[in-house]
Scaffold this motif. Structure first.
Motif, PDB file in Angstrom:
ATOM      1  N   CYS A  19      -0.100  -2.839   7.477  1.00 26.62           N
ATOM      2  CA  CYS A  19      -0.449  -2.005   7.096  1.00 26.62           C
ATOM      3  C   CYS A  19      -1.767  -0.675   6.850  1.00 26.62           C
ATOM      4  O   CYS A  19      -2.884  -2.009   6.479  1.00 26.62           O
ATOM      5  CB  CYS A  19      -0.002  -2.439   4.957  1.00 26.62           C
ATOM      6  SG  CYS A  19       2.113  -2.914   5.868  1.00 26.62           S
ATOM      7  N   SER A  22       6.051   5.469   5.209  1.00 25.26           N
ATOM      8  CA  SER A  22       4.842   4.955   4.479  1.00 25.26           C
ATOM      9  C   SER A  22       4.304   3.723   5.409  1.00 25.26           C
ATOM     10  O   SER A  22       5.613   2.873   6.337  1.00 25.26           O
ATOM     11  CB  SER A  22       5.482   3.943   3.141  1.00 25.26           C
ATOM     12  OG  SER A  22       4.222   3.503   2.668  1.00 25.26           O
ATOM     13  N   SER A  23       3.046   3.611   5.703  1.00 22.67           N
ATOM     14  CA  SER A  23       2.558   2.313   6.019  1.00 22.67           C
ATOM     15  C   SER A  23       3.440   1.696   5.755  1.00 22.67           C
ATOM     16  O   SER A  23       2.675   0.490   6.916  1.00 22.67           O
ATOM     17  CB  SER A  23       1.280   2.641   5.902  1.00 22.67           C
ATOM     18  OG  SER A  23       0.298   1.006   6.973  1.00 22.67           O
ATOM     19  N   TYR A  24       4.130   0.739   4.716  1.00 27.91           N
ATOM     20  CA  TYR A  24       4.161  -0.302   4.198  1.00 27.91           C
ATOM     21  C   TYR A  24       5.905  -0.524   5.154  1.00 27.91           C
ATOM     22  O   TYR A  24       5.967  -0.987   4.543  1.00 27.91           O
ATOM     23  CB  TYR A  24       3.881  -0.353   2.798  1.00 27.91           C
ATOM     24  CG  TYR A  24       2.437  -0.112   2.445  1.00 27.91           C
ATOM     25  CD1 TYR A  24       2.025  -1.388   1.806  1.00 27.91           C
ATOM     26  CD2 TYR A  24       2.172   0.709   1.600  1.00 27.91           C
ATOM     27  CE1 TYR A  24       0.668  -1.186   2.482  1.00 27.91           C
ATOM     28  CE2 TYR A  24       1.393   1.207   1.536  1.00 27.91           C
ATOM     29  CZ  TYR A  24       0.066   0.240   1.304  1.00 27.91           C
ATOM     30  OH  TYR A  24      -0.819   0.208   0.525  1.00 27.91           O
ATOM     31  N   ASN A  44       6.303  -2.564  10.931  1.00 27.03           N
ATOM     32  CA  ASN A  44       6.201  -4.094  11.027  1.00 27.03           C
ATOM     33  C   ASN A  44       5.667  -3.392  12.015  1.00 27.03           C
ATOM     34  O   ASN A  44       5.351  -4.666  13.142  1.00 27.03           O
ATOM     35  CB  ASN A  44       7.438  -4.488  11.515  1.00 27.03           C
ATOM     36  CG  ASN A  44       8.154  -4.160   9.978  1.00 27.03           C
ATOM     37  OD1 ASN A  44       7.350  -4.843   8.697  1.00 27.03           O
ATOM     38  ND2 ASN A  44       9.571  -4.441   9.823  1.00 27.03           N
ATOM     39  N   LYS A  73      -3.020   1.878   3.918  1.00 30.20           N
ATOM     40  CA  LYS A  73      -3.026   3.011   3.072  1.00 30.20           C
ATOM     41  C   LYS A  73      -2.978   4.100   3.437  1.00 30.20           C
ATOM     42  O   LYS A  73      -2.399   5.135   2.803  1.00 30.20           O
ATOM     43  CB  LYS A  73      -3.416   3.023   1.733  1.00 30.20           C
ATOM     44  CG  LYS A  73      -4.557   2.509   0.791  1.00 30.20           C
ATOM     45  CD  LYS A  73      -4.736   2.497  -0.236  1.00 30.20           C
ATOM     46  CE  LYS A  73      -6.751   1.720  -0.344  1.00 30.20           C
ATOM     47  NZ  LYS A  73      -6.091   2.435  -1.723  1.00 30.20           N
TER      48      LYS A  73
END
Length: 146
Positions: free
Chosen positions: A104, A95-97, A100, A106
């Motif tokens: 981010c 996920s983009s979350y 680092n 979505k």
């Protein structure tokens, strides 16, 4: 001197007794804790063989569109010429979350592909649901290492 109510005296005695018992119990627990070491949870030690990374693998990315199903697809062809015989490349979606490196977003997710002794490479792909039933496949040819 004023006369104190029975309830007030009872509350004061109870509070003092409770405080005394709490202090007594804390000193006993501290004494027992110093006498007996706390058992540590069993942690499994996994030895990960560290290899020197030799760079990025060669890759080709092809965007495709299936007019019958009206679906877009992306074909990743990654070449690992120096990979050992028994090692197979691994992949995962991130996920983009989770990452680092970039801010981010979505709208995107990342496809990570890794194989020793190469660096892990990632591709930023649109964050749509991936049809893993029939169209999603992964193939590794150990002879051509492609």
């Amino acid at each position: 001197m004023e006369a104190m109510s029975v309830d007030y005296v009872q509350r004061c005695i109870t509070t003092k007794e409770t405080t005394w018992y709490i202090l007594k119990r804390a000193t006993l627990e501290a004494k027992n804790a110093s006498a007996q070491p706390q058992p540590q949870p069993h942690k499994r030690k996994v030895s990960v063989p560290r290899t020197v990374k030799i760079g990025r693998p060669g890759y080709r990315v092809t965007k495709q569109y299936d007019p019958e199903l009206k679906q877009r697809s992306i074909l990743f062809q990654i070449e690992y010429p120096e990979i050992e015989d028994k090692i197979k490349p691994r992949h995962r979606f991130m996920s983009s979350y989770e990452q680092n490196v970039q801010p981010c977003d979505k709208k995107y997710q990342y496809l990570l592909i890794a194989a020793e002794p190469y660096e892990t490479i990632s591709f930023k792909v649109p964050s749509t649901e991936i049809d893993k039933s029939t169209k999603f496949f992964s193939h590794w040819d150990p002879d051509s290492k492609f």
